[in-house]
Design an enzyme around this catalytic site. Structure first.
Site, PDB file in Angstrom:
ATOM      1  CG  ASP A   1      -9.988  -2.788   6.254  1.00  0.00           C
ATOM      2  OD1 ASP A   1     -10.796  -2.817   7.182  1.00  0.00           O
ATOM      3  OD2 ASP A   1     -10.322  -2.750   5.053  1.00  0.00           O
ATOM      4  CE  LYS A  15      -4.452  -1.258   0.303  1.00  0.00           C
ATOM      5  NZ  LYS A  15      -5.566  -0.681  -0.458  1.00  0.00           N
TER       6      LYS A  15
END
Length: 398
Positions: free
Chosen positions: A122, A75
């Site tokens: 998350d 990410k």
């Protein structure tokens, strides 16, 4: 919810969506920016020859993103490219001059110190935002959905971001982050797109193309299949778009994998009615990074025309993938892959090993000549849960 493996194959029309925003030329820009970071290093593409032989196919390749920027997940690619472009706007800097050195000089830091970004996560996306914000001297606020692992929260806080776990599910946490951005004059940095909010998600998705471009160069030959996991579908859309740009009509078969409890992309593909379909309420799955109930509109626009099979799988499929990668056959390398990272490998293995899935295997067009590329998008970002699954053979239920 019925915990079964489900899949649907999508038929494409003649008019295909434009993939140039995530194509080879855009990937070159993103990769040049990432290469300017002192900590940049190409992540390994591992060949699992013995596993492929055991599964009855030609090759299995796994791109190990646990090695990315020291963040244990991919990410950081999207987060850094997003904040880099945002910083460039603040500095009136042309994209051609976008680099780590330029964004971290004294003049840039003075300007960027006035900027605060906020996001919902998350875990992995928020960690990437927090890391990039720290590198560039930007303030970051991160909100996480209920049930988030304390370790993931602590990893974000250690990077200097203000972070907290909410009482909402993922999609409501996104809405909460957006409300806080509007209330406080912050900038929302989310990979979920909706009407009126597309520029920043597109930057994030373009950042992910670095991973795809690396893999394309590392592969000894073109894969026949690419298996991609989807949460909102941003990563899957970006990678599918890149390979569609690279190979054109000769692109590999693209397979999308989601958790049963958060299979919004699968539902949208199965309905095939031109509408996005959502999953609401609690979406508790071990695949925390994929527990998103609302598709990214930009991602779906790519996937609807450039992905072929959409699968929804139970938690135990991801757990199987984790165990396979942690216990390699022969001389195959060991890969520490987290719950979301191993979902695709688990689905691949189960599809090939389970005789009851012969019809699905035919849908996937897997055979002895198949060369499959998977992306292990995270390592053991929740080490306690990783060990429970891999060491103790448990698949925690929620």
């Amino acid at each position: 919810m019925n915990e079964t493996i489900k899949a649907v194959r999508r038929r494409h029309g003649k008019a295909l969506s434009d993939v140039s925003a995530f194509g080879v030329e855009e990937a070159k820009k993103a990769r040049a920016f990432h290469r300017s970071f002192p900590t940049y290093k190409e992540t390994p593409l591992e060949s699992l020859k013995n596993l492929a032989q055991a599964l009855g196919i030609s090759d299995v390749f796994v791109k190990d993103e646990s090695k990315r920027f020291g963040l244990n997940a991919f990410k950081g690619l999207g987060a850094s490219y997003c904040l880099g472009n945002l910083a460039a706007e603040q500095l009136a800097l042309p994209v051609e001059e976008l680099s780590y050195a330029r964004l971290t000089d004294s003049a840039a830091r003075k300007t960027l110190a006035k900027l605060t970004v906020v996001t919902a996560t998350d875990g992995n996306h928020g960690r990437g935002i927090a890391w990039t914000a720290k590198e560039l001297g930007i303030h970051a606020v991160v909100y996480m959905p209920k049930g988030s692992a304390p370790e993931r929260l602590e990893n974000i806080q250690k990077l200097g971001a203000k972070a907290a776990i909410t009482d909402f599910n993922y999609d409501d946490t996104v809405r909460f982050a957006n409300e806080q951005a509007q209330k406080n004059g912050w900038t929302l940095t989310q990979d979920t797109a909706w009407e009126g909010y597309q520029k920043i998600p597109r930057w994030i998705m373009q950042g992910y193309t670095t991973m795809a471009a690396e893999a394309a160069e590392q592969l000894p030959e073109k894969p026949t299949h690419i298996f991609l996991q989807a949460g909102v579908g941003a990563m899957a859309g970006a990678v599918a778009g890149f390979f569609a740009s690279l190979y054109g009509k000769e692109r590999p078969t693209v397979v999308i994998v989601e958790p049963n409890k958060a299979d919004c992309i699968y539902r949208t593909a199965a309905a095939d009615d031109g509408q996005l379909h959502f999953v609401t309420g609690d979406m508790a799955s071990i695949m925390a990074g994929l527990c998103c109930g609302e598709p990214c509109s930009i991602g779906w626009d790519i996937l609807k025309d450039h992905a072929d099979v959409f699968a929804s799988v139970p938690d135990w499929v991801a757990a199987k993938g984790m165990r396979i990668l942690s216990s390699p056959l022969g001389e195959d390398p060991r890969i520490i892959s987290g719950e979301s990272g191993a979902a695709t490998l688990g689905f691949l293995a189960e599809s090939l090993q389970n005789e009851a899935l012969a019809e699905m295997r035919q849908m996937l067009a897997l055979d002895a000549k198949s060369r499959v590329l998977c992306f292990s998008t995270e390592g053991d970002t929740d080490r306690e849960n990783y060990q429970r699954i891999v060491w103790d053979g448990l698949c925690p239920s929620f």
